[in-house]
Design a protein around this motif. Structure first.
Motif, PDB file in Angstrom:
ATOM      1  N   THR A 238       0.779  -1.233  -0.066  1.00 42.00           N
ATOM      2  CA  THR A 238      -0.196   0.253  -0.242  1.00 42.00           C
ATOM      3  C   THR A 238       0.931   1.464  -0.092  1.00 42.00           C
ATOM      4  O   THR A 238       0.505   2.376  -0.625  1.00 42.00           O
ATOM      5  CB  THR A 238      -0.978   0.064   1.273  1.00 42.00           C
ATOM      6  N   GLU A 239       2.073   1.179   0.790  1.00 36.03           N
ATOM      7  CA  GLU A 239       2.940   2.355   0.667  1.00 36.03           C
ATOM      8  C   GLU A 239       3.478   2.421  -0.773  1.00 36.03           C
ATOM      9  O   GLU A 239       3.779   3.928  -1.080  1.00 36.03           O
ATOM     10  CB  GLU A 239       4.077   2.130   1.600  1.00 36.03           C
ATOM     11  N   ALA A 240       3.773   1.479  -1.461  1.00 35.71           N
ATOM     12  CA  ALA A 240       4.330   1.780  -2.741  1.00 35.71           C
ATOM     13  C   ALA A 240       3.394   1.799  -3.951  1.00 35.71           C
ATOM     14  O   ALA A 240       3.635   2.238  -5.155  1.00 35.71           O
ATOM     15  CB  ALA A 240       5.199   0.240  -3.010  1.00 35.71           C
ATOM     16  N   ALA A 241       2.046   1.693  -3.602  1.00 37.36           N
ATOM     17  CA  ALA A 241       0.897   1.739  -4.601  1.00 37.36           C
ATOM     18  C   ALA A 241       0.947   3.258  -5.378  1.00 37.36           C
ATOM     19  O   ALA A 241       1.028   4.558  -4.787  1.00 37.36           O
ATOM     20  CB  ALA A 241      -0.288   1.616  -3.850  1.00 37.36           C
ATOM     21  N   ASN A 242       0.812   3.022  -6.503  1.00 39.20           N
ATOM     22  CA  ASN A 242       0.665   4.416  -7.169  1.00 39.20           C
ATOM     23  C   ASN A 242      -0.773   4.912  -7.286  1.00 39.20           C
ATOM     24  O   ASN A 242      -0.762   6.345  -8.014  1.00 39.20           O
ATOM     25  CB  ASN A 242       1.311   4.170  -8.742  1.00 39.20           C
ATOM     26  N   ASP A 243      -1.644   4.146  -7.120  1.00 35.30           N
ATOM     27  CA  ASP A 243      -2.937   4.690  -7.256  1.00 35.30           C
ATOM     28  C   ASP A 243      -3.947   3.729  -6.496  1.00 35.30           C
ATOM     29  O   ASP A 243      -3.581   2.653  -6.052  1.00 35.30           O
ATOM     30  CB  ASP A 243      -3.575   4.561  -9.037  1.00 35.30           C
ATOM     31  N   GLU A 244      -5.163   4.196  -6.493  1.00 36.51           N
ATOM     32  CA  GLU A 244      -6.362   3.654  -5.678  1.00 36.51           C
ATOM     33  C   GLU A 244      -6.436   2.229  -6.093  1.00 36.51           C
ATOM     34  O   GLU A 244      -6.814   1.282  -5.196  1.00 36.51           O
ATOM     35  CB  GLU A 244      -7.517   4.484  -5.789  1.00 36.51           C
ATOM     36  N   ARG A 245      -6.413   1.817  -7.494  1.00 42.35           N
ATOM     37  CA  ARG A 245      -6.665   0.520  -7.897  1.00 42.35           C
ATOM     38  C   ARG A 245      -5.696  -0.527  -7.317  1.00 42.35           C
ATOM     39  O   ARG A 245      -5.980  -1.641  -7.013  1.00 42.35           O
ATOM     40  CB  ARG A 245      -6.649   0.633  -9.535  1.00 42.35           C
ATOM     41  N   MET A 246      -4.262  -0.218  -7.219  1.00 43.11           N
ATOM     42  CA  MET A 246      -3.405  -0.880  -6.790  1.00 43.11           C
ATOM     43  C   MET A 246      -3.721  -1.164  -5.278  1.00 43.11           C
ATOM     44  O   MET A 246      -3.299  -2.327  -4.791  1.00 43.11           O
ATOM     45  CB  MET A 246      -1.863  -0.292  -6.841  1.00 43.11           C
ATOM     46  N   ILE A 247      -4.121  -0.312  -4.422  1.00 46.08           N
ATOM     47  CA  ILE A 247      -4.427  -0.302  -2.828  1.00 46.08           C
ATOM     48  C   ILE A 247      -5.328  -1.432  -2.853  1.00 46.08           C
ATOM     49  O   ILE A 247      -5.460  -2.179  -2.013  1.00 46.08           O
ATOM     50  CB  ILE A 247      -4.708   0.940  -2.457  1.00 46.08           C
ATOM     51  N   LYS A 248      -6.531  -1.202  -3.526  1.00 47.29           N
ATOM     52  CA  LYS A 248      -7.755  -2.048  -3.560  1.00 47.29           C
ATOM     53  C   LYS A 248      -7.646  -3.391  -3.690  1.00 47.29           C
ATOM     54  O   LYS A 248      -7.754  -4.412  -3.160  1.00 47.29           O
ATOM     55  CB  LYS A 248      -8.946  -1.565  -4.495  1.00 47.29           C
ATOM     56  N   SER A 249      -6.482  -3.621  -4.717  1.00 50.12           N
ATOM     57  CA  SER A 249      -5.900  -4.861  -5.247  1.00 50.12           C
ATOM     58  C   SER A 249      -5.338  -5.569  -4.095  1.00 50.12           C
ATOM     59  O   SER A 249      -5.452  -6.914  -3.802  1.00 50.12           O
ATOM     60  CB  SER A 249      -5.121  -4.924  -6.342  1.00 50.12           C
ATOM     61  N   ALA A 250      -4.387  -4.886  -3.450  1.00 50.90           N
ATOM     62  CA  ALA A 250      -3.471  -5.561  -2.461  1.00 50.90           C
ATOM     63  C   ALA A 250      -4.497  -5.754  -1.044  1.00 50.90           C
ATOM     64  O   ALA A 250      -4.367  -6.820  -0.628  1.00 50.90           O
ATOM     65  CB  ALA A 250      -2.531  -4.458  -1.815  1.00 50.90           C
ATOM     66  N   VAL A 251      -5.559  -4.836  -0.814  1.00 50.15           N
ATOM     67  CA  VAL A 251      -6.313  -5.323   0.268  1.00 50.15           C
ATOM     68  C   VAL A 251      -7.211  -6.490   0.080  1.00 50.15           C
ATOM     69  O   VAL A 251      -7.194  -7.176   0.595  1.00 50.15           O
ATOM     70  CB  VAL A 251      -7.074  -4.056   0.644  1.00 50.15           C
ATOM     71  N   LEU A 252      -7.609  -6.587  -1.193  1.00 53.17           N
ATOM     72  CA  LEU A 252      -8.661  -7.575  -1.509  1.00 53.17           C
ATOM     73  C   LEU A 252      -7.782  -8.989  -1.448  1.00 53.17           C
ATOM     74  O   LEU A 252      -8.395  -9.884  -0.989  1.00 53.17           O
ATOM     75  CB  LEU A 252      -9.355  -7.274  -2.816  1.00 53.17           C
ATOM     76  N   SER A 253      -6.670  -8.987  -2.030  1.00 57.64           N
ATOM     77  CA  SER A 253      -5.911 -10.158  -2.082  1.00 57.64           C
ATOM     78  C   SER A 253      -5.533 -10.669  -0.857  1.00 57.64           C
ATOM     79  O   SER A 253      -5.644 -11.859  -0.504  1.00 57.64           O
ATOM     80  CB  SER A 253      -4.512  -9.761  -2.890  1.00 57.64           C
ATOM     81  N   PHE A 254      -5.149  -9.925  -0.252  1.00 55.87           N
ATOM     82  CA  PHE A 254      -4.873 -10.114   1.522  1.00 55.87           C
ATOM     83  C   PHE A 254      -6.032 -10.625   2.161  1.00 55.87           C
ATOM     84  O   PHE A 254      -5.887 -11.670   3.041  1.00 55.87           O
ATOM     85  CB  PHE A 254      -4.455  -8.706   2.407  1.00 55.87           C
ATOM     86  N   ALA A 255      -7.184  -9.821   2.243  1.00 55.99           N
ATOM     87  CA  ALA A 255      -8.427 -10.416   2.704  1.00 55.99           C
ATOM     88  C   ALA A 255      -8.728 -11.929   2.038  1.00 55.99           C
ATOM     89  O   ALA A 255      -9.131 -12.659   2.884  1.00 55.99           O
ATOM     90  CB  ALA A 255      -9.594  -9.507   2.338  1.00 55.99           C
ATOM     91  N   ASN A 256      -8.694 -11.982   0.918  1.00 55.67           N
ATOM     92  CA  ASN A 256      -9.196 -13.349   0.392  1.00 55.67           C
ATOM     93  C   ASN A 256      -8.095 -14.380   0.736  1.00 55.67           C
ATOM     94  O   ASN A 256      -8.487 -15.581   0.866  1.00 55.67           O
ATOM     95  CB  ASN A 256      -9.000 -13.109  -1.188  1.00 55.67           C
ATOM     96  N   ALA A 257      -7.096 -14.108   0.773  1.00 54.23           N
ATOM     97  CA  ALA A 257      -5.747 -15.041   1.011  1.00 54.23           C
ATOM     98  C   ALA A 257      -5.934 -15.456   2.486  1.00 54.23           C
ATOM     99  O   ALA A 257      -5.566 -16.773   2.789  1.00 54.23           O
ATOM    100  CB  ALA A 257      -4.397 -14.570   0.818  1.00 54.23           C
ATOM    101  N   HIS A 258      -6.662 -14.718   3.404  1.00 56.37           N
ATOM    102  CA  HIS A 258      -6.742 -15.073   4.832  1.00 56.37           C
ATOM    103  C   HIS A 258      -8.207 -15.392   5.171  1.00 56.37           C
ATOM    104  O   HIS A 258      -8.368 -15.445   6.522  1.00 56.37           O
ATOM    105  CB  HIS A 258      -5.987 -13.968   5.835  1.00 56.37           C
ATOM    106  N   GLY A 259      -9.120 -15.448   4.282  1.00 53.05           N
ATOM    107  CA  GLY A 259     -10.488 -15.822   4.690  1.00 53.05           C
ATOM    108  C   GLY A 259     -11.264 -14.997   5.158  1.00 53.05           C
ATOM    109  O   GLY A 259     -12.436 -15.350   5.709  1.00 53.05           O
ATOM    110  N   PHE A 260     -10.810 -13.782   5.020  1.00 55.36           N
ATOM    111  CA  PHE A 260     -11.909 -12.585   5.504  1.00 55.36           C
ATOM    112  C   PHE A 260     -13.071 -12.338   4.690  1.00 55.36           C
ATOM    113  O   PHE A 260     -12.953 -12.581   3.469  1.00 55.36           O
ATOM    114  CB  PHE A 260     -10.996 -11.240   5.557  1.00 55.36           C
ATOM    115  N   GLU A 261     -14.087 -12.372   5.067  1.00 55.27           N
ATOM    116  CA  GLU A 261     -15.516 -12.046   4.173  1.00 55.27           C
ATOM    117  C   GLU A 261     -15.878 -10.696   4.331  1.00 55.27           C
ATOM    118  O   GLU A 261     -16.653 -10.281   3.420  1.00 55.27           O
ATOM    119  CB  GLU A 261     -16.619 -13.044   4.991  1.00 55.27           C
ATOM    120  N   HIS A 262     -15.662  -9.904   5.290  1.00 54.88           N
ATOM    121  CA  HIS A 262     -15.973  -8.332   5.416  1.00 54.88           C
ATOM    122  C   HIS A 262     -14.421  -7.703   5.983  1.00 54.88           C
ATOM    123  O   HIS A 262     -13.595  -8.306   6.772  1.00 54.88           O
ATOM    124  CB  HIS A 262     -16.796  -8.175   6.631  1.00 54.88           C
TER     125      HIS A 262
END
Length: 64
Positions: free
Chosen positions: A12-36
């Motif tokens: 998230t610190e290295a992200a160039n735009d909002e899309r990259m941040i969303k992608s990082a957060v979504l990938s982390f959440a999915n990888a760890h089983g978060f639903e919300h």
């Protein structure tokens, strides 16, 4: 999980735009089983929340 959290922070610190941040957060959440999850984005006095949960497939933006 501590290593993965550090990687998420770095991404998230290295992200160039909002899309990259969303992608990082979504990938982390999915990888760890978060639903919300949610996160805040601040810029000056503007605060926006991004939430994902339930049957929603995308992160939704709400301005506050």
């Amino acid at each position: 999980m501590q290593t993965e959290l550090r990687l998420l922070i770095d991404m998230t610190e290295a992200a160039n735009d909002e899309r990259m941040i969303k992608s990082a957060v979504l990938s982390f959440a999915n990888a760890h089983g978060f639903e919300h999850f949610a996160y805040l984005q601040t810029q000056g006095d503007d605060v926006q929340t991004f939430m994902r949960g339930g049957n929603q497939g995308e992160i939704q933006r709400q301005s506050g």
